[in-house]
Design a protein around this motif. Structure first.
Motif, PDB file in Angstrom:
ATOM      1  N   THR A 328      -9.487  -2.175  -3.554  1.00  0.00           N
ATOM      2  CA  THR A 328      -8.922  -3.726  -3.218  1.00  0.00           C
ATOM      3  C   THR A 328      -7.921  -3.273  -2.445  1.00  0.00           C
ATOM      4  OG1 THR A 328      -9.775  -4.901  -5.334  1.00  0.00           O
ATOM      5  CG2 THR A 328      -8.165  -5.715  -3.917  1.00  0.00           C
ATOM      6  N   ALA A 329      -8.233  -3.426  -0.794  1.00  0.00           N
ATOM      7  CA  ALA A 329      -7.339  -4.139   0.013  1.00  0.00           C
ATOM      8  C   ALA A 329      -6.569  -5.406   0.172  1.00  0.00           C
ATOM      9  CB  ALA A 329      -8.109  -3.769   1.620  1.00  0.00           C
ATOM     10  N   HIS A 330      -5.325  -4.671  -0.133  1.00  0.00           N
ATOM     11  CA  HIS A 330      -4.663  -6.490  -0.446  1.00  0.00           C
ATOM     12  C   HIS A 330      -4.217  -6.571   0.985  1.00  0.00           C
ATOM     13  CE1 HIS A 330      -4.284  -5.996  -4.558  1.00  0.00           C
ATOM     14  NE2 HIS A 330      -4.875  -4.723  -5.234  1.00  0.00           N
ATOM     15  N   ILE A 331      -4.557  -6.478   2.065  1.00  0.00           N
ATOM     16  CA  ILE A 331      -3.789  -6.838   3.568  1.00  0.00           C
ATOM     17  C   ILE A 331      -4.686  -7.216   4.411  1.00  0.00           C
ATOM     18  CG2 ILE A 331      -2.358  -6.748   5.316  1.00  0.00           C
ATOM     19  CD1 ILE A 331      -0.687  -6.615   2.373  1.00  0.00           C
ATOM     20  N   ASP A 332      -4.686  -8.887   5.357  1.00  0.00           N
ATOM     21  CA  ASP A 332      -6.159  -9.196   5.808  1.00  0.00           C
ATOM     22  C   ASP A 332      -5.482  -8.632   7.052  1.00  0.00           C
ATOM     23  OD1 ASP A 332      -7.848  -9.875   7.245  1.00  0.00           O
ATOM     24  OD2 ASP A 332      -7.534 -12.000   6.584  1.00  0.00           O
ATOM     25  N   ALA A 333      -6.786  -7.207   7.901  1.00  0.00           N
ATOM     26  CA  ALA A 333      -5.732  -6.554   9.492  1.00  0.00           C
ATOM     27  C   ALA A 333      -5.689  -8.571  10.142  1.00  0.00           C
ATOM     28  CB  ALA A 333      -6.439  -6.273   9.273  1.00  0.00           C
ATOM     29  N   ALA A 334      -6.423  -9.064   9.889  1.00  0.00           N
ATOM     30  CA  ALA A 334      -6.432 -10.694  10.721  1.00  0.00           C
ATOM     31  C   ALA A 334      -5.104 -10.995  10.856  1.00  0.00           C
ATOM     32  CB  ALA A 334      -7.880 -11.541  10.651  1.00  0.00           C
ATOM     33  N   GLU A 335      -4.332 -10.601  10.234  1.00  0.00           N
ATOM     34  CA  GLU A 335      -3.199 -11.224  10.446  1.00  0.00           C
ATOM     35  C   GLU A 335      -2.068 -11.285  11.024  1.00  0.00           C
ATOM     36  OE1 GLU A 335      -1.239 -11.531   6.354  1.00  0.00           O
ATOM     37  OE2 GLU A 335      -3.228 -12.132   4.787  1.00  0.00           O
ATOM     38  N   PHE A 336      -2.526  -9.495  11.620  1.00  0.00           N
ATOM     39  CA  PHE A 336      -1.398  -9.103  12.367  1.00  0.00           C
ATOM     40  C   PHE A 336      -2.231  -8.989  14.161  1.00  0.00           C
ATOM     41  CE2 PHE A 336      -0.252  -7.511   8.308  1.00  0.00           C
ATOM     42  CZ  PHE A 336       0.885  -7.552   8.817  1.00  0.00           C
ATOM     43  N   ALA A 337      -2.059 -10.105  14.864  1.00  0.00           N
ATOM     44  CA  ALA A 337      -2.777 -10.002  16.159  1.00  0.00           C
ATOM     45  C   ALA A 337      -2.953  -8.672  16.861  1.00  0.00           C
ATOM     46  CB  ALA A 337      -1.978 -11.243  16.698  1.00  0.00           C
ATOM     47  N   GLU A 338      -2.283  -8.070  16.555  1.00  0.00           N
ATOM     48  CA  GLU A 338      -2.006  -6.812  17.494  1.00  0.00           C
ATOM     49  C   GLU A 338      -3.158  -5.497  16.681  1.00  0.00           C
ATOM     50  OE1 GLU A 338      -0.378  -6.163  20.433  1.00  0.00           O
ATOM     51  OE2 GLU A 338       0.338  -8.279  20.459  1.00  0.00           O
ATOM     52  N   ASP A 339      -3.276  -6.286  15.566  1.00  0.00           N
ATOM     53  CA  ASP A 339      -4.533  -4.365  15.000  1.00  0.00           C
ATOM     54  C   ASP A 339      -5.287  -4.874  16.008  1.00  0.00           C
ATOM     55  OD1 ASP A 339      -4.982  -2.989  12.215  1.00  0.00           O
ATOM     56  OD2 ASP A 339      -6.637  -4.131  13.424  1.00  0.00           O
ATOM     57  N   ARG A 340      -5.833  -3.508  16.270  1.00  0.00           N
ATOM     58  CA  ARG A 340      -7.034  -3.788  16.999  1.00  0.00           C
ATOM     59  C   ARG A 340      -8.162  -2.139  17.733  1.00  0.00           C
ATOM     60  NH1 ARG A 340      -4.006  -5.364  20.929  1.00  0.00           N
ATOM     61  NH2 ARG A 340      -3.978  -3.674  21.866  1.00  0.00           N
ATOM     62  N   GLN A 349      -1.828  -1.333   5.665  1.00  0.00           N
ATOM     63  CA  GLN A 349      -2.808  -1.236   4.095  1.00  0.00           C
ATOM     64  C   GLN A 349      -1.930  -1.436   2.905  1.00  0.00           C
ATOM     65  OE1 GLN A 349      -4.693  -3.874   2.711  1.00  0.00           O
ATOM     66  NE2 GLN A 349      -5.603  -3.139   4.254  1.00  0.00           N
ATOM     67  N   LEU A 350      -2.632  -1.653   1.655  1.00  0.00           N
ATOM     68  CA  LEU A 350      -1.634  -2.124   0.785  1.00  0.00           C
ATOM     69  C   LEU A 350      -3.290  -1.380  -0.821  1.00  0.00           C
ATOM     70  CD1 LEU A 350       0.349  -1.641  -1.362  1.00  0.00           C
ATOM     71  CD2 LEU A 350       0.344  -3.814  -2.565  1.00  0.00           C
ATOM     72  N   LEU A 351      -3.327  -0.883  -0.915  1.00  0.00           N
ATOM     73  CA  LEU A 351      -4.827  -0.473  -2.064  1.00  0.00           C
ATOM     74  C   LEU A 351      -4.620  -0.539  -3.040  1.00  0.00           C
ATOM     75  CD1 LEU A 351      -6.496   2.202   0.628  1.00  0.00           C
ATOM     76  CD2 LEU A 351      -6.762   0.013   0.427  1.00  0.00           C
ATOM     77  N   THR A 352      -4.990  -1.043  -4.135  1.00  0.00           N
ATOM     78  CA  THR A 352      -5.148  -0.649  -5.679  1.00  0.00           C
ATOM     79  C   THR A 352      -6.746  -0.712  -5.728  1.00  0.00           C
ATOM     80  OG1 THR A 352      -6.203  -2.917  -5.895  1.00  0.00           O
ATOM     81  CG2 THR A 352      -3.788  -2.540  -6.236  1.00  0.00           C
ATOM     82  N   GLY A 353      -7.350  -0.013  -7.490  1.00  0.00           N
ATOM     83  CA  GLY A 353      -8.670   0.843  -7.546  1.00  0.00           C
ATOM     84  C   GLY A 353      -8.897   1.723  -6.918  1.00  0.00           C
ATOM     85  N   VAL A 354      -7.324   2.163  -6.702  1.00  0.00           N
ATOM     86  CA  VAL A 354      -7.575   3.731  -6.482  1.00  0.00           C
ATOM     87  C   VAL A 354      -7.383   4.950  -7.103  1.00  0.00           C
ATOM     88  CG1 VAL A 354      -7.029   3.285  -3.672  1.00  0.00           C
ATOM     89  CG2 VAL A 354      -5.963   3.555  -5.871  1.00  0.00           C
ATOM     90  N   HIS A 355      -8.323   6.133  -7.276  1.00  0.00           N
ATOM     91  CA  HIS A 355      -8.368   7.315  -7.643  1.00  0.00           C
ATOM     92  C   HIS A 355      -8.169   8.199  -7.132  1.00  0.00           C
ATOM     93  CE1 HIS A 355     -12.731   8.063  -6.439  1.00  0.00           C
ATOM     94  NE2 HIS A 355     -12.756   7.000  -6.985  1.00  0.00           N
ATOM     95  N   GLY A 356      -7.781   9.626  -7.783  1.00  0.00           N
ATOM     96  CA  GLY A 356      -8.091  10.726  -7.113  1.00  0.00           C
ATOM     97  C   GLY A 356      -8.669  11.222  -5.889  1.00  0.00           C
ATOM     98  N   GLY A 357     -10.317  10.866  -6.320  1.00  0.00           N
ATOM     99  CA  GLY A 357     -11.282  11.270  -5.684  1.00  0.00           C
ATOM    100  C   GLY A 357     -11.688  10.811  -4.196  1.00  0.00           C
ATOM    101  N   MET A 358     -10.778   9.301  -3.903  1.00  0.00           N
ATOM    102  CA  MET A 358     -10.843   9.102  -2.848  1.00  0.00           C
ATOM    103  C   MET A 358      -9.823  10.199  -1.520  1.00  0.00           C
ATOM    104  SD  MET A 358     -10.188   5.205  -3.711  1.00  0.00           S
ATOM    105  CE  MET A 358     -12.305   4.361  -3.986  1.00  0.00           C
ATOM    106  N   ARG A 359     -10.025  10.446  -0.428  1.00  0.00           N
ATOM    107  CA  ARG A 359      -9.590  10.896   0.837  1.00  0.00           C
ATOM    108  C   ARG A 359      -8.442  10.190   0.589  1.00  0.00           C
ATOM    109  NH1 ARG A 359     -10.728  11.868   5.818  1.00  0.00           N
ATOM    110  NH2 ARG A 359     -11.994   9.580   6.639  1.00  0.00           N
ATOM    111  N   VAL A 360      -7.739   8.661   0.604  1.00  0.00           N
ATOM    112  CA  VAL A 360      -6.424   8.381   0.787  1.00  0.00           C
ATOM    113  C   VAL A 360      -6.105   8.632  -0.323  1.00  0.00           C
ATOM    114  CG1 VAL A 360      -7.032   5.527  -0.786  1.00  0.00           C
ATOM    115  CG2 VAL A 360      -5.824   6.306   1.783  1.00  0.00           C
TER     116      VAL A 360
END
Length: 462
Positions: A328-340, A349-360
């Motif tokens: 789950t991504a907790h930050i909406d990139a659209a809130e940051f106008a410069e993000d393209r 970005q802040l992620l939950t629902g992650v585990h050790g098998g994920m690259r991130v």
């Protein structure tokens, strides 16, 4: 003539252009360093330390100019950029202060009829290869103690931050350092490898990626010289049930997102006790949403661009894969106008629902993303923190120092923090385990890697 081009992450303009050193220039610098080292090693340590202190004074007087250059070369927000110069001064002055004790002869217990001691001799010529993300702080770790130990130094900085090498050498020259003792070279990768293989080079200090470290090791293979490697990190934080939550949230978020996460010791994964997990995530997300992403030359900006678009796209891919895998991504990139997408401007970005098998959660991100995982106890946290190919630093947040030390003893890492992170105390050894590298800088221990021991066993009664 081959040239390097520093492309500013602010607007993709060419900020610096420099000619790369050719064969004649490289050999001239090497010969000059070898010749200068003969006299420099005999220069009294007190005189060497005085020159270092004077160079630091010259350097810090220029902190505003140097900070602005950092902003344009590698994208750090201007409001923070000059802080690196103060960190440079802290480390350099500390090493000058402890050098006499760290480099003193080791005298052994008295033995009738004999005089015995161990002397620390300089290695000779040190090649320091520094990165762009903290170009002054990483370079000072090796340059200053090497000079204090009586070595001469050649500094090769990243093509992203060429002015840093020039500025450092200029400050030391103005402080009275003899010609040839400290020089810079702008080099291609192939010429850097060739220089490592040169018989005149007695020591290499490299800070950079794991892949870069492998190249350095291969180039130095069979030379039997000391090679110090400070490589990647995927540093964890553990927030115990007894942690001060406000402090933990503020410190972990800053440790993850300062310098846009472009730090080898940034917090890239967090493990939070289940009792605090939901509140930690809520408070962290709120804090992260308060960052201002934008041009780093704008004094209101608190989160600058990554160094290049490819780096930002790498992080985006990690995040996209994690979300596709159930995170789950907790930050909406659209809130940051410069993000393209396709640019170096990337929302945090802040992620939950992650585990050790994920690259991130396994690969070094080197960007503004933090994965947070719920744990039930110390044992689970310890297992997850150690489940990494890296081992640079690890942070524990707790009110129980005794428990933290006990956990720290079982952590596979170079530095253990309690209730802080992402900081190098120059009095402590800076080192890593596993793919985070080998060797050591800073502290009295760091001088051991820049000298060789010579034993004197003198029979004085015949």
């Amino acid at each position: 003539m081959n040239k390097l081009h520093c492309i500013s992450p602010i607007d993709n303009s060419v900020y610096v252009e420099r000619a790369l050193a050719g064969d004649v220039e490289i050999q001239s610098a090497v010969d000059s360093a070898v010749g200068a080292q003969r006299a420099w090693r005999c220069t009294p340590l007190a005189e060497r330390a005085a020159i270092v202190r004077e160079a630091v004074a010259v350097f810090t007087e220029r902190k505003e100019q140097l900070g602005e250059e950092l902003c344009w070369m590698m994208g750090r927000p201007i409001r923070f950029a000059a802080g690196e110069i103060l960190g440079f001064a802290e480390r350099a002055n500390h090493m000058a202060e402890i050098a006499a004790e760290a480099l003193a002869d080791i005298h052994l217990p008295e033995k009738s009829g004999f005089t015995r001691f161990i002397r620390r001799e300089p290695l000779g010529l040190s090649l320091v290869i520094a990165p762009w993300n903290y170009p002054y702080l990483t370079a000072v770790n090796a340059v200053v103690p090497s000079l204090l130990a009586g070595n001469t130094v050649l500094l090769k900085h990243s093509a992203q931050t060429p002015l840093c090498a020039e500025n450092m050498v200029a400050a030391f020259t103005e402080a009275g350092l003899p010609q040839g003792v400290f020089q810079f070279l702008h080099l291609s990768h192939s010429d850097t490898e060739r220089l490592i293989r040169a018989r005149e080079i007695n020591h290499v200090a490299f800070t950079g990626s794991v892949a870069g470290g492998e190249v350095v090791e291969r180039a130095a293979a069979g030379r039997f010289i000391d090679v110090g490697l400070e490589l990647g990190g995927k540093d964890p934080a553990y927030v115990r049930a007894d942690a001060d939550l406000d402090h933990a949230v503020e410190t972990v978020v800053d440790g993850a997102f300062f310098n846009s996460g472009q730090s080898c010791c940034a917090i890239e994964r967090a493990y939070v006790h289940e009792q605090l997990f939901d509140e930690f995530v809520a408070r962290a997300a709120e804090l992260i949403r308060g960052y201002c992403l934008g041009r780093p030359d704008d004094p209101d900006t608190t989160l600058g661009p990554l160094v290049r678009a490819e780096a930002a796209d790498f992080v985006r891919a990690q995040v996209d894969e994690a979300v596709a895998g159930g995170a789950t991504a907790h930050i909406d990139a659209a809130e940051f106008a410069e993000d393209r997408r396709g640019t170096q401007y990337l929302a945090p970005q802040l992620l939950t629902g992650v585990h050790g098998g994920m690259r991130v959660m396994r690969e070094e991100s080197f960007g503004p993303v933090l994965g947070v995982q719920k744990v039930s106890d110390d044992g689970e946290a310890l297992e997850l923190m150690n489940d990494s190919e890296f081992g640079l630093t690890a942070a524990i947040f707790s009110r129980d120092e005794q428990v933290a030390v006990a956990l720290g003893e079982r952590l596979e890492t170079g530095t253990v923090f309690l209730n802080r992170c992402d900081y190098l105390d120059p009095a402590l050894a800076w080192t890593g385990v596993k793919n985070s590298g080998r060797g050591c800088t800073l502290s009295a221990v760091g001088f051991e890697h820049l000298t060789r021991p010579k034993s004197f066993h003198l029979k004085v009664e015949l």
